[in-house]
Design a protein around this motif. Structure first.
Motif, PDB file in Angstrom:
ATOM      1  N   ILE C  88       0.842  -1.200   0.000  1.00  0.00           N
ATOM      2  CA  ILE C  88       0.000   0.000   0.000  1.00  0.00           C
ATOM      3  C   ILE C  88       0.877   1.250   0.000  1.00  0.00           C
ATOM      4  CG2 ILE C  88      -1.715   1.312   1.322  1.00  0.00           C
ATOM      5  CD1 ILE C  88      -2.727  -1.431   2.374  1.00  0.00           C
ATOM      6  N   THR C  89       1.884   1.235   0.857  1.00  0.00           N
ATOM      7  CA  THR C  89       2.778   2.392   0.918  1.00  0.00           C
ATOM      8  C   THR C  89       3.439   2.634  -0.439  1.00  0.00           C
ATOM      9  OG1 THR C  89       3.259   1.631   3.128  1.00  0.00           O
ATOM     10  CG2 THR C  89       4.567   3.459   2.323  1.00  0.00           C
ATOM     11  N   VAL C  92       0.997   4.184  -2.832  1.00  0.00           N
ATOM     12  CA  VAL C  92       0.767   5.602  -2.544  1.00  0.00           C
ATOM     13  C   VAL C  92       1.963   6.430  -3.024  1.00  0.00           C
ATOM     14  CG1 VAL C  92       0.457   7.298  -0.711  1.00  0.00           C
ATOM     15  CG2 VAL C  92      -0.745   5.125  -0.590  1.00  0.00           C
ATOM     16  N   LEU C  93       3.172   5.964  -2.692  1.00  0.00           N
ATOM     17  CA  LEU C  93       4.356   6.728  -3.066  1.00  0.00           C
ATOM     18  C   LEU C  93       4.572   6.750  -4.574  1.00  0.00           C
ATOM     19  CD1 LEU C  93       7.067   5.935  -0.353  1.00  0.00           C
ATOM     20  CD2 LEU C  93       5.439   7.813  -0.473  1.00  0.00           C
ATOM     21  N   ARG C  95       2.500   7.184  -6.735  1.00  0.00           N
ATOM     22  CA  ARG C  95       1.695   8.258  -7.323  1.00  0.00           C
ATOM     23  C   ARG C  95       2.342   9.613  -7.078  1.00  0.00           C
ATOM     24  NH1 ARG C  95      -3.053   7.266  -9.514  1.00  0.00           N
ATOM     25  NH2 ARG C  95      -3.365   5.023  -9.744  1.00  0.00           N
ATOM     26  N   LYS C  96       3.534   9.570  -6.509  1.00  0.00           N
ATOM     27  CA  LYS C  96       4.365  10.746  -6.321  1.00  0.00           C
ATOM     28  C   LYS C  96       3.672  11.912  -5.633  1.00  0.00           C
ATOM     29  CE  LYS C  96       7.146   9.206 -10.120  1.00  0.00           C
ATOM     30  NZ  LYS C  96       7.549   9.275 -11.487  1.00  0.00           N
ATOM     31  N   PRO C  97       3.153  11.653  -4.428  1.00  0.00           N
ATOM     32  CA  PRO C  97       2.606  12.773  -3.675  1.00  0.00           C
ATOM     33  C   PRO C  97       3.751  13.682  -3.240  1.00  0.00           C
ATOM     34  CG  PRO C  97       2.699  10.843  -2.280  1.00  0.00           C
ATOM     35  CD  PRO C  97       3.146  10.408  -3.637  1.00  0.00           C
ATOM     36  N   ARG C  98       3.407  14.856  -2.765  1.00  0.00           N
ATOM     37  CA  ARG C  98       4.390  15.803  -2.247  1.00  0.00           C
ATOM     38  C   ARG C  98       5.381  15.097  -1.312  1.00  0.00           C
ATOM     39  NH1 ARG C  98       4.588  21.312  -0.834  1.00  0.00           N
ATOM     40  NH2 ARG C  98       2.701  22.293  -1.619  1.00  0.00           N
ATOM     41  N   ARG C 101       9.878  11.385  -2.478  1.00  0.00           N
ATOM     42  CA  ARG C 101      11.272  10.930  -2.479  1.00  0.00           C
ATOM     43  C   ARG C 101      11.814  10.911  -1.055  1.00  0.00           C
ATOM     44  NH1 ARG C 101      13.123  10.831  -7.672  1.00  0.00           N
ATOM     45  NH2 ARG C 101      12.100  12.371  -8.970  1.00  0.00           N
ATOM     46  N   PHE C 102      11.495  11.983  -0.326  1.00  0.00           N
ATOM     47  CA  PHE C 102      11.921  12.074   1.069  1.00  0.00           C
ATOM     48  C   PHE C 102      11.340  10.904   1.866  1.00  0.00           C
ATOM     49  CE2 PHE C 102      10.610  13.555   5.324  1.00  0.00           C
ATOM     50  CZ  PHE C 102      11.855  13.748   5.887  1.00  0.00           C
ATOM     51  N   LEU C 103      10.037  10.675   1.705  1.00  0.00           N
ATOM     52  CA  LEU C 103       9.386   9.611   2.464  1.00  0.00           C
ATOM     53  C   LEU C 103       9.994   8.246   2.119  1.00  0.00           C
ATOM     54  CD1 LEU C 103       5.651  10.719   2.323  1.00  0.00           C
ATOM     55  CD2 LEU C 103       7.159  10.691   4.309  1.00  0.00           C
ATOM     56  N   ARG C 104      10.252   8.051   0.822  1.00  0.00           N
ATOM     57  CA  ARG C 104      10.815   6.773   0.416  1.00  0.00           C
ATOM     58  C   ARG C 104      12.154   6.533   1.103  1.00  0.00           C
ATOM     59  NH1 ARG C 104      12.511   6.496  -5.617  1.00  0.00           N
ATOM     60  NH2 ARG C 104      14.013   7.944  -4.731  1.00  0.00           N
ATOM     61  N   THR C 105      12.969   7.570   1.151  1.00  0.00           N
ATOM     62  CA  THR C 105      14.270   7.436   1.802  1.00  0.00           C
ATOM     63  C   THR C 105      14.117   7.184   3.298  1.00  0.00           C
ATOM     64  OG1 THR C 105      15.126   8.974   0.179  1.00  0.00           O
ATOM     65  CG2 THR C 105      16.508   8.553   2.094  1.00  0.00           C
ATOM     66  N   ILE C 179       6.651  -1.103  -9.252  1.00  0.00           N
ATOM     67  CA  ILE C 179       5.545  -0.242  -9.699  1.00  0.00           C
ATOM     68  C   ILE C 179       6.073   0.869 -10.602  1.00  0.00           C
ATOM     69  CG2 ILE C 179       3.677   1.298  -8.971  1.00  0.00           C
ATOM     70  CD1 ILE C 179       3.461  -0.214  -6.407  1.00  0.00           C
ATOM     71  N   LEU C 180       7.232   1.413 -10.231  1.00  0.00           N
ATOM     72  CA  LEU C 180       7.759   2.532 -11.013  1.00  0.00           C
ATOM     73  C   LEU C 180       8.150   2.106 -12.425  1.00  0.00           C
ATOM     74  CD1 LEU C 180       9.878   4.478  -8.383  1.00  0.00           C
ATOM     75  CD2 LEU C 180       7.698   5.133  -9.383  1.00  0.00           C
TER      76      LEU C 180
END
Lengths: 426, 283, 295
Positions: C88-89, C92-93, C95-98, C101-105, C179-180
């Motif tokens: 799920i995460t 969500v990521l 879809r490139k929300p604001r 990249r930071f959240l992924r890291t 996904i990417l």
């Protein structure tokens, strides 16, 4: 379709280069001088260990004195559990380190079984053997072989915080367990948790020592020769259980580890604790108030048992790989003699606060007052006997905390606690 | 970027809120230990043991001095960098070659080979101390960095093959067919087509191998003895002696040891993924 | 291409590095483990062959059975809680929300830190005297929910598992990469057909990453069975062995120089894992090959 591949490519080239570099770095084993005997000593006494500075110094002095003929190299091994694993593994692979230290217990005494370790029994028969504290060589003897030299020993008396006792209106440390429970009630009334306990960590250390004290009080000096089915062990379990009940210890004692048990004592949350002399430095530096008010004593007398016993045990023995080369053997012996020479033992003991298996004269040097109390506790003991952990293999020692947790949580009676230990020994 | 829809309905707003709460929850869960670690590394041990969630009364910078001076971290750093990069490279090279033929060259028994290799994921490596010790000392690699490199590279082979295989398999056949028609050999198909196209998988697997090598402790202690082959994780444990652990200095050492990993991770992983995903969008 | 001759020489060459490493670091050690698992051996005495008696002893032991059960719970929790959360995460990521990249890291960072520090933080968090979990529960009026989390038989196992399951970064990275790499055109087509976000994820993303999901779940099961470190650090199997796992039992036996028992446990671990993984691949394998033909 174009892909930017440079970054990956470069990273891989860089890494491949590193592989090559490291390949060569493995080949630079330099040979020592022609006749110089190099003895490698993987040791745990490094880093923050209180003995580390003096061990390093003693080895350096030894090397200087034997320059050109013998060289002892310290190989630092941090992490005690890791060190034990490493020793087990190396020995199971038939590769014994030249010199090493181990914690004597029924698991490590299995090292004696093969023909891997040097036997010191003949060497210790002379004047060298006389320098040791009586009984320590016997404790390192199995089947008439002395394949390790008793080195560091420990005594683990009961610690208590006199300031908290005063606050609760308790004059002196209770002599019997009836008085002990009464003192606990007074402490609780003053808002102080009586004892530090723990079922966690690898061996439920603090509680295991409490259990050993109670067992010793009930069963006398030879108690560990009795089978665990002896009623002593069940009776002691019932007393230990009570230490966990009625708020006699902290809420986090079940599952708590050494940091929990020690932390509560250092913070002044609990009034009574058990540990060895190595903990003196920690109390002194981290909790000077508690240090100033700490006194050590023997456990209260058990109903129908003896009083004044202390728990003491061999903490570490020095051992060496067996060798057929007489000069190499002589080199090992001379190093062992150096490490156990009374004047050197005195230096390392004064410097680290640890107690050793070799006798030495104390003059009017400034001995740490708490360390002095430890020495007095040892001297005043009616007898000293070993702890639970020193009499079982490490998996059984680990099962102690599990069985204790089960009993404290009400899932097992003292009888079943003992049964669980017995099952683990089978 | 055709994956964004403008929220217009209340339901969309609620969904958006839920999404952000979800993301925030994991942000807190993951950042918390990091912040805690850094703050704890400035405490005294007593503070750490009894007030683990407080702010230090006095910031103990001495812990960092301890961390650097006692364990000799700087030399160990260099070793760890060498070991981690080299084992990752060795691992990825070997694993990608194997994964390539298993996934793209349907020879008889490729399924069996794959299953045997991947079964290695199940092996609890702590159980293998005695055989590894015998193997490494038998090869004369005891107490060398190469001993660690080859061990780490080998231990991660099953996971890497498994992951890379998964990525390679999903590459459309058509891309490779062009190369076959051009008369490319097996090796050329690997180096020119499949290897570059599966970089996403290679980087993902490589990241895991790298981190494993960076953080591994048990075998680092088991297979080395002298300072010349020791790695960072051993330096960190210098604060853990037989009875006393200097937690806060250890944490200072841990903080120092993770800064480069975070750096490497952001630099390599994110940069590479960024490059690739932007490529994928254009493709 | 399927009709072309098999290039055995090339294939062997490509398999060679892995074959060498695998034989040395897996095959030989595993044979060693299986053989010593049938002996009584302390590493010092000569081995004596005891047949299956180590196994008989193990299965008669309550702690062993409990540990095996706990391993299954671990495998289940990682495969069916951690992997879905990570999926799920990742969705969500992707879809490139604001700030994605930071959240992924950041989400991945716990994997960078040594387990020792993380385990100690959670131990402090769960502590019954000064842990903030209990403070938090008391503060919001849930006094009765407070526990000695790692010291009660009912809560210790979930507490240790939760600590691990919530760190989704590892699987998120794998799935996000998958996904990417899905072409945007597929989403655009779905959007033109009027599919909303949820439908796009269900009908475009999920089928496309099915292979990676199976990969992740297989890994999760393997990690669940192999699990050792966090339990060793946080509870050492306690209280009353309620959090014990096979890896820990093995470690304790090995520490006591009982290599016969330790390696019998190791063998059980490998064999159970093998069966479980074959089972997973059988179930998902069909679905997977079906999805592959779609591509």
């Amino acid at each position: 379709m174009k892909y930017p591949m440079r970054t990956t490519g470069r990273a891989l080239c860089f890494a491949a280069g590193l592989v090559l570099v490291s390949l060569f770095s493995g080949c630079d084993r330099q040979d020592a001088g022609e006749d110089e005997i190099v003895l490698k000593w993987p040791t745990i006494w490094v880093g923050k260990d209180s003995k580390a500075p003096m061990v390093e110094k003693l080895v350096a002095e030894f090397n200087e004195e034997h320059a050109g003929s013998i060289k002892v190299e310290i190989e630092p091994n941090p992490d005690y559990d890791g060190y034990r694993n490493k020793l087990n593994t190396a020995i199971a692979s038939g590769q014994v380190p030249d010199i090493f230290v181990f914690n004597p217990d029924p698991t490590t005494f299995q090292y004696y079984e093969g023909d891997l370790l040097m036997d010191f029994s003949e060497d210790l028969k002379g004047s060298w053997g006389d320098t040791f504290v009586s009984g320590t060589i016997d404790a390192a003897t199995k089947n008439e072989m002395v394949k390790s030299i008793p080195y560091e020993q420990a005594i683990t008396p009961i610690w208590y915080n006199q300031a908290l006792f005063d606050k609760a209106g308790i004059g002196s440390f209770p002599k019997t367990f009836d008085e002990f429970w009464a003192a606990c009630d007074k402490l609780k009334a003053a808002g102080i948790v009586p004892t530090s306990q723990m079922t966690g960590g690898t061996n439920a250390w603090t509680s295991m020592l409490w259990y050993s004290h109670i067992v010793a009080g009930l069963g006398g000096p030879d108690v560990w020769k009795k089978p665990f089915s002896d009623p002593v062990f069940e009776k002691a379990a019932a007393i230990l259980l009570h230490m966990y009940q009625d708020g006699n210890t902290t809420k986090d004692a079940v599952g708590g580890d050494a940091a929990v048990s020690g932390g509560h004592y250092l913070a002044g949350d609990t009034a009574i604790f058990i540990n060895g002399p190595w903990y003196i430095g920690r109390v002194k530096s981290d909790a000077p108030e508690v240090y100033a008010h700490t006194k050590v004593t023997a456990a209260p007398q058990t109903p129908g048992g003896s009083s004044g016993a202390q728990i003491g045990f061999l903490l570490s023995n020095l051992a060496a790989a067996k060798t057929d080369d007489p000069t190499r053997r002589a080199a090992v012996i001379s190093f062992m003699k150096w490490m156990t020479a009374p004047e050197n033992i005195k230096r390392i003991s004064m410097d680290s606060g640890s107690l050793f298996c070799v006798k030495f004269q104390v003059g009017d040097e400034a001995v740490d007052p708490l360390q002095k109390q430890f020495m007095e506790a040892a001297a005043n003991a009616t007898f000293i006997t070993s702890h639970f952990q020193g009499n079982v293999t490490t998996d059984v020692a680990a099962e102690f905390g599990q069985a204790l947790g089960k009993m404290v949580l009400g899932e097992a009676a003292p009888k079943e606690f003992v049964d669980q230990i017995i099952e683990a020994t089978e | 970027m055709g994956r964004n829809r403008s929220p217009s309905l209340i339901a969309d707003r609620a969904a958006s809120l839920a999404k952000w709460l979800f993301l925030l929850f994991f942000l807190i869960i993951t950042l918390f230990p990091l912040i805690w670690l850094v703050i704890s590394s400035f405490k005294t041990n007593l503070e750490f043991q009894t007030k683990p969630f407080s702010i230090p009364e006095l910031w103990q910078f001495a812990n960092y001095i301890n961390a650097v001076s006692i364990s000799g971290l700087h030399l160990l750093f260099l070793h760890t960098i060498v070991v981690s990069f080299a084992s990752t490279a060795l691992n990825i090279l070997a694993a990608s070659m194997a994964a390539f033929v298993i996934s793209r060259e349907p020879f008889r028994g490729h399924e069996t080979v794959f299953n045997i290799v991947v079964a290695g994921i199940l092996v609890p490596v702590i159980a293998l101390m005695v055989p590894y010790f015998r193997l490494i000392s038998g090869l004369g690699l005891y107490d060398t960095l190469f001993g660690l490199i080859i061990t780490y590279a080998a231990v991660s082979i099953p996971v890497s093959v498994f992951l890379i295989h998964g990525f390679m398999r999903s590459i459309p056949r058509e891309l490779e067919e062009a190369a076959v028609i051009d008369g490319c050999s097996l090796a050329q198909r690997f180096t020119r087509v499949i290897f570059p196209l599966s970089r996403l998988g290679l980087v993902t697997a490589g990241t895991f191998v790298f981190l494993f090598s960076w953080n591994e402790f048990i075998y680092a202690l088991l297979l080395t003895s002298s300072v010349k082959a020791r790695t960072l994780q051993l330096g960190i444990r210098f604060f853990k002696s037989q009875f006393i652990t200097d937690y806060t200095s250890m944490y200072a050492a841990i903080v120092l040891s993770i800064i480069p990993t975070i750096f490497v991770y952001i630099l390599f992983h994110d940069k590479i993924i960024k490059g690739m995903t932007s490529g994928a969008v254009k493709g | 291409m399927s009709a072309s001759r098999t290039n055995w020489k090339g294939i062997m060459l490509f398999l060679l590095p892995v074959a060498l490493l695998y034989c040395a670091f897996f095959l030989y050690p595993l044979v060693f483990v299986f053989v010593t698992g049938c002996t009584s051996w302390n590493g010092i005495r000569a081995m004596s062959f005891t047949g299956l008696s180590n196994y008989i002893k193990l299965f008669g032991n309550g702690t062993f059975r409990l540990s095996l059960r706990n391993n299954f719970i671990w495998a289940f929790a990682l495969a069916f809680i951690q992997v879905p959360l990570a999926t799920i995460t990742a969705m969500v990521l992707a879809r490139k929300p604001r700030g994605w990249r930071f959240l992924r890291t950041v989400y991945f960072l716990p994997n960078v830190i040594s387990q020792v520090a993380i385990a100690m933080m959670w131990m402090a968090l769960y502590n019954a005297e000064y842990g903030i979990l209990n403070h938090f529960l008391s503060a919001i009026g849930l006094e009765s929910w407070t526990h000695n989390w790692l010291g009660e038989i009912g809560t210790a196992l979930p507490a240790v598992i939760a600590q691990q399951v919530l760190y989704i970064g590892y699987f998120m990275i794998i799935i996000l990469a998958g996904i990417l790499s899905i072409p945007d055109s597929l989403y655009e087509a779905a959007e033109m057909d009027g599919a909303g976000v949820l439908r796009q994820e269900l009908y475009v993303t999920l089928p496309m990453i099915r292979g990676l999901l199976v990969t992740s779940m297989t890994l999760a099961v393997a990690y669940g069975l192999r699990h050792f470190e966090a339990t060793y650090l946080m509870t050492n199997g306690g209280p009353a062995n309620s959090t014990s796992v096979l890896g820990l039992l093995l470690y304790k036996k090995m520490g006591a120089l009982d290599y016969g028992q330790a390696n019998a446990i190791g063998s059980v671990l490998v064999l159970t894992g093998g069966l479980l993984i074959i089972f997973i691949r059988r179930i998902f394998g069909r679905v997977e090959s079906a999805s592959e033909t779609v591509q």
